[in-house]
Design a protein around this motif. Structure first.
Motif, PDB file in Angstrom:
ATOM      1  N   UNK A 159       0.833  -1.210   0.000  1.00  0.00           N
ATOM      2  CA  UNK A 159       0.000   0.000   0.000  1.00  0.00           C
ATOM      3  C   UNK A 159       0.866   1.257   0.000  1.00  0.00           C
ATOM      4  N   UNK A 160       1.958   1.251   0.760  1.00  0.00           N
ATOM      5  CA  UNK A 160       2.846   2.411   0.815  1.00  0.00           C
ATOM      6  C   UNK A 160       3.590   2.611  -0.500  1.00  0.00           C
ATOM      7  N   UNK A 161       3.963   1.506  -1.144  1.00  0.00           N
ATOM      8  CA  UNK A 161       4.621   1.627  -2.451  1.00  0.00           C
ATOM      9  C   UNK A 161       3.658   2.184  -3.485  1.00  0.00           C
ATOM     10  N   UNK A 162       2.398   1.783  -3.414  1.00  0.00           N
ATOM     11  CA  UNK A 162       1.388   2.254  -4.365  1.00  0.00           C
ATOM     12  C   UNK A 162       0.986   3.699  -4.096  1.00  0.00           C
ATOM     13  N   UNK A 163       1.017   4.127  -2.828  1.00  0.00           N
ATOM     14  CA  UNK A 163       0.605   5.476  -2.458  1.00  0.00           C
ATOM     15  C   UNK A 163       1.514   6.000  -1.349  1.00  0.00           C
ATOM     16  N   UNK A 164       2.679   6.555  -1.700  1.00  0.00           N
ATOM     17  CA  UNK A 164       3.644   7.025  -0.698  1.00  0.00           C
ATOM     18  C   UNK A 164       3.089   8.067   0.275  1.00  0.00           C
TER      19      UNK A 164
END
Length: 191
Positions: free
Chosen positions: A26-31
């Motif tokens: 999730x963090x990689x997709x939406x920093x």
């Protein structure tokens, strides 16, 4: 040594690896989800006694309301520093925060590497010259001159892997990196 098949377990070091994988994705997709704001509130009581409360924070794109009650911490001083041992003093809380963050960071990154930790404990110590605090000598810093962390760790990996993990950890611990580099602290009067 413990059975290495434990690496396939859904949890490693008490961490849910499926949730960790989902969080990282999730963090990689939406920093933007990685932006957090932590808060503490403090009220002076008397002398060296003050109380901090911690409850709310912003993270993962929203205000977090998962905490039903405040965490409360009493800051005090020992008699030699004009207190009555009402609680640990702030520089001792700093050691507590550093120990907790380095420990959690070590556990997290060990799990990510598939390393199971069986035992982990730390001892921290640091020296302060209170002449700096009291303004008696402007050449003396009021803060710690050095902090030493002695870590005892047993894990299901080679000494080389463990040394690599422990070399990696301080640079990824938020509290350790905050203490080790200049961070602006702005004090402003609120009316």
């Amino acid at each position: 040594m413990h059975d290495k098949t434990m690496r396939a377990a859904p949890t490693v070091n008490g961490l849910d690896m499926q949730a960790a994988t989902a969080t990282i994705a999730a963090l990689k997709a939406n920093p933007e989800l990685a932006q957090f704001q932590f808060r503490a509130r403090n009220k002076w009581i008397d002398g060296g006694v003050n109380i901090s409360t911690i409850r709310d924070f912003y993270g993962a794109g929203r205000e977090d309301d998962s905490r039903a009650t405040d965490f409360t911490f009493t800051n005090g001083e020992p008699p030699v520093l004009l207190g009555n041992n009402e609680g640990a003093n702030p520089v001792e809380f700093l050691l507590h925060a550093l120990a907790g963050c380095v420990t959690t960071t070590t556990v997290l990154h060990a799990a990510a590497r598939g390393i199971t930790i069986f035992e982990l404990s730390t001892e921290l110590e640091g020296e302060i010259d209170v002449q700096g605090l009291l303004g008696l000598d402007d050449s003396v810093s009021p803060g710690y001159r050095e902090i030493r962390i002695k870590m005892h760790i047993e894990a299901d990996c080679s000494d080389e892997d463990l040394d690599e993990l422990l070399a990696f950890t301080p640079a990824h611990s938020p509290v350790c990196t905050t203490v080790c580099r200049p961070v602006p602290v702005k004090v402003e009067r609120v009316r």
